[in-house]
Write an enzyme that holds these catalytic residues in place. Structure first.
Site, PDB file in Angstrom:
ATOM      1  CG  LEU A 241      23.776  -5.121  11.998  1.00 43.78           C
ATOM      2  CD1 LEU A 241      24.527  -6.446  12.158  1.00 43.78           C
ATOM      3  CD2 LEU A 241      22.587  -5.302  11.060  1.00 43.78           C
ATOM      4  CG  ASP A 242      18.149  -2.634  15.827  1.00 44.53           C
ATOM      5  OD1 ASP A 242      18.507  -1.472  15.584  1.00 44.53           O
ATOM      6  OD2 ASP A 242      17.087  -3.129  15.417  1.00 44.53           O
ATOM      7  CE  LYS A 243      22.888  -4.477  24.804  1.00 42.58           C
ATOM      8  NZ  LYS A 243      22.425  -3.991  26.132  1.00 42.58           N
TER       9      LYS A 243
END
Length: 319
Positions: free
Chosen positions: A138-140
């Site tokens: 998942l993105d940050k």
């Protein structure tokens, strides 16, 4: 880089008679990938009745196979005591609810303080798996559910499920603009032609399919349920921006903050201080690699998105 050696042996069954050695190995030792088994054969780490052989050699049935599996530590990053929100754990896999701000694995600019560092502290054995068992990312600033493999067999099985699009991944998103209905976006995604840190709908990119459904409409925003068919980098963010409904707070794809006309001061303030994409991986479903049973998990909406929805509902009521 250190190395761990595991010794295995097995009798070749008559059902495998006539198969190539690498095919027989894949059935006898399913915890390891075909390419890894072929490499060990080439390195002389596999014997058939005590004799080294080649991947294409045929087995007759009844032979005794020995395998010296050499497992290298896969990562250079160090264990760090970072708290994990563990939703589920057994001997094969781990499901965590990732908070906003946590990078999944080290990269340039983020050598430590990542989920991978945290996992190595939680279970040092994960150092033997690629990326400490992380299967997808998942993105940050995206919150929600991630699955981590804990054994080579589980890793191989989960990667195969992901590649075969057998995972069920459902998200919640708050977007700018009022959608009239749900739909799908089937547009390939690749690197942006001029801005390398961005992704974009790019016809030389990889296939990407996103399905979305309207959960709630507000005066200038929509709350969506989103399902992924593919898992490209920034997929939901890129697809929603492409159809001109970018995610609230998205620093890369939403452009500068647009305040809706007539918005309450409370909503204006909430939008001003929402500094991440409003995206949450709410539900994850997959077949358990050991039991073969279908399993599902859900993670509640994080506080910041919950609060934003409450303010949007209030704004709609008084708008």
């Amino acid at each position: 880089m250190s190395e761990r050696i595991e010794h295995h042996s097995a009798r070749v069954g008559v059902d495998l008679a006539g198969k190539r050695l690498d095919q027989a190995l894949a059935q006898l030792f399913p915890d390891y990938s075909r390419s890894r088994l072929q490499q060990w054969v080439k390195e002389g780490l596999v014997t058939l009745d005590g004799v080294a052989c080649r991947p294409r050699d045929k087995v007759l049935g009844g032979e005794w196979i020995t395998l010296e599996a050499r497992l290298e530590d896969q990562v250079e990053c160090q264990p760090e005591a970072i708290e994990l929100d563990i939703v589920y754990e057994d001997e094969s896999l781990l499901v965590i609810n990732k908070p906003a701000g946590l990078v999944v694995h080290p990269a340039a600019g983020n050598p430590d303080g990542t989920l991978q560092n945290a996992l190595l502290h939680h279970d040092p054995e994960l150092i033997q798996l690629p990326r400490a068992g992380i299967i997808h990312r998942l993105d940050k600033e995206t919150t929600g559910l991630l699955v981590i493999a804990k054994t080579p067999g589980a890793h191989r099985n989960l990667v195969e499920q992901l590649q075969a699009r057998e995972f069920e991944r459902e998200y919640r998103a708050i977007v700018i603009g009022v959608m009239t209905a749900g739909g799908s976006v089937d547009k390939p995604i690749g690197r942006h032609p001029t801005q390398r840190i961005k992704m974009a709908v790019n016809y030389s990119g990889k296939e990407a399919v996103t399905h979305y459904r309207v959960e709630e409409r507000f005066r200038a925003h929509t709350y969506l349920r989103v399902k992924l068919e593919t898992g490209r980098t920034h997929q939901i963010r890129v697809h929603m921006a492409h159809i001109r409904y970018p995610l609230v707070g998205d620093p890369v794809y939403a452009g500068r903050l647009r305040q809706p006309a007539g918005a309450s001061e409370q909503l204006r303030e909430k939008l001003r201080h929402f500094h991440r994409q409003a995206l949450h991986a709410k539900r994850l479903g997959l077949v358990h690699p050991l039991s073969g049973e279908w399993m599902e998990w859900e993670a509640p909406l994080p506080d910041d998105m919950q609060q934003l929805l409450e303010v949007l509902r209030e704004d709609l009521k008084h708008g």
